[in-house]
Design a protein around this motif. Structure first.
Motif, PDB file in Angstrom:
ATOM      1  N   ALA A 194      -3.183  10.607 -10.746  1.00 48.21           N
ATOM      2  CA  ALA A 194      -3.009   9.243 -11.250  1.00 48.21           C
ATOM      3  C   ALA A 194      -4.185   8.864 -12.142  1.00 48.21           C
ATOM      4  O   ALA A 194      -4.017   8.189 -13.167  1.00 48.21           O
ATOM      5  N   SER A 195      -5.379   9.285 -11.747  1.00 47.71           N
ATOM      6  CA  SER A 195      -6.555   8.943 -12.545  1.00 47.71           C
ATOM      7  C   SER A 195      -6.452   9.536 -13.948  1.00 47.71           C
ATOM      8  O   SER A 195      -6.844   8.899 -14.928  1.00 47.71           O
ATOM      9  N   ARG A 196      -5.898  10.741 -14.056  1.00 47.64           N
ATOM     10  CA  ARG A 196      -5.704  11.333 -15.384  1.00 47.64           C
ATOM     11  C   ARG A 196      -4.704  10.525 -16.200  1.00 47.64           C
ATOM     12  O   ARG A 196      -4.879  10.344 -17.411  1.00 47.64           O
ATOM     13  N   ALA A 197      -3.668  10.002 -15.557  1.00 47.34           N
ATOM     14  CA  ALA A 197      -2.694   9.175 -16.280  1.00 47.34           C
ATOM     15  C   ALA A 197      -3.366   7.938 -16.859  1.00 47.34           C
ATOM     16  O   ALA A 197      -3.127   7.573 -18.021  1.00 47.34           O
ATOM     17  N   PHE A 198      -4.220   7.281 -16.069  1.00 48.34           N
ATOM     18  CA  PHE A 198      -4.921   6.096 -16.571  1.00 48.34           C
ATOM     19  C   PHE A 198      -5.956   6.473 -17.630  1.00 48.34           C
ATOM     20  O   PHE A 198      -6.135   5.757 -18.619  1.00 48.34           O
ATOM     21  N   ALA A 199      -6.620   7.596 -17.438  1.00 51.57           N
ATOM     22  CA  ALA A 199      -7.633   8.038 -18.392  1.00 51.57           C
ATOM     23  C   ALA A 199      -7.026   8.317 -19.768  1.00 51.57           C
ATOM     24  O   ALA A 199      -7.616   7.992 -20.800  1.00 51.57           O
ATOM     25  N   VAL A 218       0.840  -1.203   0.000  1.00 46.70           N
ATOM     26  CA  VAL A 218       0.000   0.000   0.000  1.00 46.70           C
ATOM     27  C   VAL A 218       0.872   1.249   0.000  1.00 46.70           C
ATOM     28  O   VAL A 218       0.623   2.205  -0.756  1.00 46.70           O
ATOM     29  N   ALA A 219       1.908   1.263   0.827  1.00 48.56           N
ATOM     30  CA  ALA A 219       2.814   2.408   0.865  1.00 48.56           C
ATOM     31  C   ALA A 219       3.556   2.564  -0.458  1.00 48.56           C
ATOM     32  O   ALA A 219       3.714   3.682  -0.980  1.00 48.56           O
ATOM     33  N   LEU A 220       4.003   1.454  -1.023  1.00 46.96           N
ATOM     34  CA  LEU A 220       4.732   1.514  -2.288  1.00 46.96           C
ATOM     35  C   LEU A 220       3.828   1.998  -3.418  1.00 46.96           C
ATOM     36  O   LEU A 220       4.239   2.808  -4.259  1.00 46.96           O
ATOM     37  N   ASN A 221       2.592   1.527  -3.435  1.00 50.71           N
ATOM     38  CA  ASN A 221       1.671   1.958  -4.484  1.00 50.71           C
ATOM     39  C   ASN A 221       1.219   3.396  -4.278  1.00 50.71           C
ATOM     40  O   ASN A 221       0.906   4.097  -5.252  1.00 50.71           O
ATOM     41  N   ALA A 222       1.196   3.850  -3.023  1.00 47.15           N
ATOM     42  CA  ALA A 222       0.896   5.262  -2.770  1.00 47.15           C
ATOM     43  C   ALA A 222       1.969   6.147  -3.404  1.00 47.15           C
ATOM     44  O   ALA A 222       1.660   7.201  -3.994  1.00 47.15           O
ATOM     45  N   ARG A 223       3.224   5.733  -3.301  1.00 46.45           N
ATOM     46  CA  ARG A 223       4.306   6.511  -3.917  1.00 46.45           C
ATOM     47  C   ARG A 223       4.188   6.492  -5.441  1.00 46.45           C
ATOM     48  O   ARG A 223       4.458   7.499  -6.115  1.00 46.45           O
ATOM     49  N   PHE A 224       3.774   5.365  -5.986  1.00 45.17           N
ATOM     50  CA  PHE A 224       3.544   5.261  -7.429  1.00 45.17           C
ATOM     51  C   PHE A 224       2.426   6.209  -7.856  1.00 45.17           C
ATOM     52  O   PHE A 224       2.545   6.922  -8.864  1.00 45.17           O
ATOM     53  N   VAL A 225       1.344   6.237  -7.100  1.00 47.68           N
ATOM     54  CA  VAL A 225       0.224   7.140  -7.394  1.00 47.68           C
ATOM     55  C   VAL A 225       0.693   8.592  -7.346  1.00 47.68           C
ATOM     56  O   VAL A 225       0.354   9.407  -8.223  1.00 47.68           O
ATOM     57  N   LEU A 226       1.499   8.932  -6.355  1.00 44.15           N
ATOM     58  CA  LEU A 226       2.008  10.300  -6.252  1.00 44.15           C
ATOM     59  C   LEU A 226       2.939  10.639  -7.412  1.00 44.15           C
ATOM     60  O   LEU A 226       2.928  11.767  -7.923  1.00 44.15           O
ATOM     61  N   ASP A 227       3.742   9.673  -7.840  1.00 43.05           N
ATOM     62  CA  ASP A 227       4.620   9.896  -9.000  1.00 43.05           C
ATOM     63  C   ASP A 227       3.795  10.180 -10.259  1.00 43.05           C
ATOM     64  O   ASP A 227       4.122  11.088 -11.042  1.00 43.05           O
ATOM     65  N   LEU A 228       2.727   9.413 -10.466  1.00 42.65           N
ATOM     66  CA  LEU A 228       1.857   9.650 -11.623  1.00 42.65           C
ATOM     67  C   LEU A 228       1.204  11.020 -11.528  1.00 42.65           C
ATOM     68  O   LEU A 228       1.109  11.748 -12.526  1.00 42.65           O
ATOM     69  N   ALA A 229       0.772  11.370 -10.315  1.00 40.43           N
ATOM     70  CA  ALA A 229       0.118  12.665 -10.130  1.00 40.43           C
ATOM     71  C   ALA A 229       1.081  13.819 -10.399  1.00 40.43           C
ATOM     72  O   ALA A 229       0.685  14.852 -10.955  1.00 40.43           O
ATOM     73  N   ALA A 230       2.338  13.648 -10.028  1.00 39.36           N
ATOM     74  CA  ALA A 230       3.323  14.704 -10.245  1.00 39.36           C
ATOM     75  C   ALA A 230       3.546  14.960 -11.733  1.00 39.36           C
ATOM     76  O   ALA A 230       3.829  16.079 -12.152  1.00 39.36           O
ATOM     77  N   LYS A 269     -11.507   1.316 -16.876  1.00 41.00           N
ATOM     78  CA  LYS A 269     -10.637   1.357 -18.052  1.00 41.00           C
ATOM     79  C   LYS A 269     -11.007   0.220 -19.006  1.00 41.00           C
ATOM     80  O   LYS A 269     -11.249  -0.910 -18.575  1.00 41.00           O
ATOM     81  N   SER A 270     -11.063   0.518 -20.281  1.00 41.40           N
ATOM     82  CA  SER A 270     -11.317  -0.505 -21.297  1.00 41.40           C
ATOM     83  C   SER A 270     -10.259  -1.592 -21.172  1.00 41.40           C
ATOM     84  O   SER A 270      -9.062  -1.312 -21.226  1.00 41.40           O
ATOM     85  N   SER A 271     -10.684  -2.849 -20.993  1.00 42.24           N
ATOM     86  CA  SER A 271      -9.722  -3.889 -20.605  1.00 42.24           C
ATOM     87  C   SER A 271     -10.221  -5.278 -20.947  1.00 42.24           C
ATOM     88  O   SER A 271     -11.419  -5.519 -21.063  1.00 42.24           O
ATOM     89  N   PHE A 272      -9.282  -6.201 -21.085  1.00 42.35           N
ATOM     90  CA  PHE A 272      -9.639  -7.623 -21.130  1.00 42.35           C
ATOM     91  C   PHE A 272      -8.998  -8.321 -19.943  1.00 42.35           C
ATOM     92  O   PHE A 272      -8.019  -7.844 -19.367  1.00 42.35           O
ATOM     93  N   ILE A 273      -9.607  -9.447 -19.558  1.00 43.29           N
ATOM     94  CA  ILE A 273      -9.114 -10.242 -18.439  1.00 43.29           C
ATOM     95  C   ILE A 273      -8.938 -11.677 -18.923  1.00 43.29           C
ATOM     96  O   ILE A 273      -9.846 -12.261 -19.522  1.00 43.29           O
ATOM     97  N   THR A 274      -7.776 -12.235 -18.689  1.00 41.05           N
ATOM     98  CA  THR A 274      -7.429 -13.545 -19.254  1.00 41.05           C
ATOM     99  C   THR A 274      -7.797 -14.665 -18.289  1.00 41.05           C
ATOM    100  O   THR A 274      -6.936 -15.243 -17.629  1.00 41.05           O
ATOM    101  N   THR A 275      -9.074 -14.976 -18.225  1.00 36.87           N
ATOM    102  CA  THR A 275      -9.511 -16.057 -17.353  1.00 36.87           C
ATOM    103  C   THR A 275     -10.838 -16.611 -17.847  1.00 36.87           C
ATOM    104  O   THR A 275     -11.526 -15.977 -18.660  1.00 36.87           O
ATOM    105  N   GLY A 276     -11.189 -17.794 -17.367  1.00 39.85           N
ATOM    106  CA  GLY A 276     -12.510 -18.362 -17.564  1.00 39.85           C
ATOM    107  C   GLY A 276     -12.952 -18.482 -19.003  1.00 39.85           C
ATOM    108  O   GLY A 276     -12.201 -18.871 -19.899  1.00 39.85           O
ATOM    109  N   GLY A 277     -14.230 -18.112 -19.213  1.00 44.60           N
ATOM    110  CA  GLY A 277     -14.827 -18.269 -20.527  1.00 44.60           C
ATOM    111  C   GLY A 277     -14.138 -17.472 -21.603  1.00 44.60           C
ATOM    112  O   GLY A 277     -14.117 -17.891 -22.766  1.00 44.60           O
TER     113      GLY A 277
END
Length: 272
Positions: free
Chosen positions: A125-130, A108-120, A165-173
């Motif tokens: 971060a949401s804009r980066a993914f968008a 959680v702490a490591l991903n918080a730093r990642f989110v802050l890096d994207l925001a900077a 986010k538009s995505s595929f998931i590699t599982t199941g059907g």
């Protein structure tokens, strides 16, 4: 690989008609870039963390405890989580209201730093993914694998699906359908297989005008035991922020200091 119109007809037949198929797709549709960019970054970190804790654990157990996670991790405020002290970390590992897995708590702490890096870099971060091109889905998965913590493979895919986010998931059907269509000859196991999936999705998108999420779900629903392993409407949600729930829920209480927050227990509530 048959035309996607034929696959859609097969999925509609299994769903009980085209109207029922379209209704199911609407309930778990991908979001627009504007909608994704409007997600607060504490909700981005919350959803990242939920997918990390889902991996290897019962989703129902994790979701039932998520209210306590929200309290223990400061409402997933990226600045507070990024600055997590060793004392707070130790307190979280003693908190019986959450899942006390040290590596996942640390993530959680490591991903918080990642989110802050994207925001900077991007403003949030949401804009980066968008703004990330939907056609470069593998590039986004690679970004999460390399720069985030414990967000590789399906954890990353499910995180991206959860924020719209538009995505595929590699599982199941969906995988069964890809094998049936000749895109794969077995369950995907590496970059080459994922590239083949992205290429096929790109072709089907050009043909149908549908996004990767809709294509992924139609593929899954075209197989007997429809939608097996493919997250449907109940798996696509953003948990309201802690402060928002405090305003809406009398008695939920205000923010506490780090040590008290880590030891707090609230009545479990199911997520989503």
């Amino acid at each position: 690989m048959r035309p996607f119109g034929e696959i859609t007809e097969l999925a509609a037949e299994r769903a009980g008609g085209i109207d029922r198929l379209e209704d199911s797709l609407l309930k778990s549709r991908a979001s627009s870039p504007t909608e994704i960019a409007a997600i607060p970054d504490d909700r981005i970190l919350s959803e990242m963390s939920r997918r990390v804790f889902h991996a290897g654990f019962s989703w129902k157990v994790v979701d039932a405890k998520w209210e306590a996670f929200e309290v223990g991790f400061f409402g997933f405020d990226p600045n507070a989580c990024a600055a997590m002290s060793e004392e707070t970390f130790d307190a979280l590992l003693k908190n019986k209201a959450i899942i006390r897995n040290g590596a996942k708590v640390r993530s959680v702490a490591l991903n918080a730093r990642f989110v802050l890096d994207l925001a900077a870099t991007h403003g949030s971060a949401s804009r980066a993914f968008a703004d990330w091109p939907d056609t470069d889905y593998l590039g986004l998965l690679n970004l999460l694998k390399k720069r985030a913590s414990r967000l590789g493979g399906q954890a990353a895919m499910r995180f991206l699906r959860s924020i719209g986010k538009s995505s595929f998931i590699t599982t199941g059907g969906g995988v069964a359908a890809l094998i049936r269509e000749g895109v794969l000859d077995k369950a995907p196991s590496g970059v080459r297989d994922l590239q083949a999936i992205q290429d096929a999705f790109g072709d089907w998108q050009s043909e149908s005008g549908r996004d990767f999420t809709a294509i992924s779900r139609i593929l899954a629903m075209s197989v007997a035991g429809a939608d097996a392993g493919e997250p449907g409407p109940s798996s696509v949600y953003i948990t309201p922020s802690l402060t928002q729930r405090q305003r809406e829920t009398p008695g939920l209480g205000g923010r506490q200091d780090a040590g008290a927050q880590a030891d707090s227990t609230l009545a479990p509530q199911a997520g989503g």
